[in-house]
Design an enzyme around this catalytic site. Structure first.
Site, short mmCIF file in Angstrom:
data_model
loop_
_atom_site.label_atom_id
_atom_site.label_comp_id
_atom_site.label_asym_id
_atom_site.label_seq_id
_atom_site.Cartn_x
_atom_site.Cartn_y
_atom_site.Cartn_z
N SER A 64 38.74 41.36 37.92
CA SER A 64 39.39 40.29 38.66
C SER A 64 40.92 40.35 38.48
CB SER A 64 38.82 38.93 38.21
OG SER A 64 39.13 37.93 39.15
N ASP A 72 33.49 39.08 42.62
CA ASP A 72 34.26 39.11 41.37
C ASP A 72 33.42 39.64 40.21
OD1 ASP A 72 35.58 38.19 38.91
OD2 ASP A 72 36.83 36.99 40.23
#
Length: 304
Positions: A49, A163
């Site tokens: 991320s 993510d």
């Protein structure tokens, strides 16, 4: 003897693991600054991320440009970077943000980076981690930062990715085969603290007062007002989802680190700042720097 004392000690090589956690990931910049200033050589990076963004840009040699942009981000009309997605699994597409970064930094093939780099995403269908270490750097970053609800999932080589923090917020495993002196992991899901290291926001005295997070909230609220029904309830639902995701990541991170402990863990409290508080860039960069210094002082691993 005097001649020996003047010989510079050989730098310690590092496998750097940069975790997920939204705006708290700006602390990664401070950690990298401290390592560079203290005779550590980063030889590989694994990021998830926001960690994939900071790590990937550093591997491309463009971290200074990214830092300057982050420090001035509240001077931009943030609404122009938020491209609404109409019922495609997220509030925003995320394309404008990525394209802006590409214009600022330029895309590069991961194979051509000066430092081996792996971005970690999650396959929403197979429920497995996906390690991206080839192809377009920003395609990899876009997949890794696909925060559920906020950004739409990404189609990548026939897979639907979100993510990486959903499965592995502190991705140590990609560094297992590295031939380095230390594995250093930066965990952005640290225990809540009531007395975080005090950092004065003196790195950017001319920052505007409008916060990045508030800009997004105002933008979403203005959009919701066009719909029938209340905006407060919908935004409250997002706040709950964001907090739940944060809590989940913190729990998974603890389990991963317990199973595969790094040589050094630098922990950033998860209440240091909100997921979207990118207006606090200077503060978080300084916090990362100070936390790295504190951890290495406590571990007596600083070369004198």
């Amino acid at each position: 003897m005097a001649k020996e004392n003047n010989v510079k000690k050989e730098a310690k090589t590092v496998s750097l693991v940069l975790g997920s956690g939204g705006a708290r990931g700006l602390a990664h910049i401070g950690v990298i600054k401290w390592l560079e200033e203290n005779n550590f050589q980063i030889k590989s990076i694994a990021g998830c991320s926001i960690g994939s963004l900071i790590g990937g840009v550093y591997a491309a040699g463009k971290l200074d440009q990214l830092e300057k942009w982050m420090l001035s981000i509240d001077k931009l009309n943030i609404a122009t970077l938020l491209d609404l997605s109409w019922g495609n699994g997220g509030i925003f597409k995320g394309d404008k943000v990525i394209n802006t970064l590409i214009e600022l930094i330029e895309d590069i093939q991961i194979e051509n980076l000066s430092i081996p780099f792996t971005a970690v995403a999650a396959n929403i269908v197979t429920e497995k981690e996906v390690w991206i270490n080839s192809g377009s750097l920003f395609d990899a970053i876009r997949a890794s930062v696909s925060l559920p609800l906020f950004f739409t999932p990404v189609k990548y080589k026939g897979n639907l990715l979100i993510d990486g923090g959903v499965l592995n917020p502190v991705p140590i495993a990609p560094t297992f085969n590295d031939d380095t002196d230390l594995t250093i992991a930066v965990n952005l899901g640290g225990a809540i603290q009531s007395n975080n290291i005090e950092v004065k926001n003196d790195m950017d005295e001319n920052k505007e007062e409008i916060a990045f997070q508030q800009s997004i909230k105002n933008f979403i609220k203005s959009f919701k007002k066009k719909e029938k029904g209340s905006t407060t309830k919908n935004w409250g639902m997002y706040d709950v989802a964001d907090k739940a995701f944060d809590t989940m990541q913190s729990t998974i991170a603890r389990l991963k680190i317990a199973a595969y402990p790094p040589d050094v863990e630098i922990e950033i409290a998860r209440n240091s700042c909100g997921t979207l508080e990118f207006d606090r860039a200077a503060e978080m960069i300084k916090l990362g720097y100070k936390k790295a210094q504190l951890v290495f002082e406590q571990n007596n691993q600083i070369d004198k």
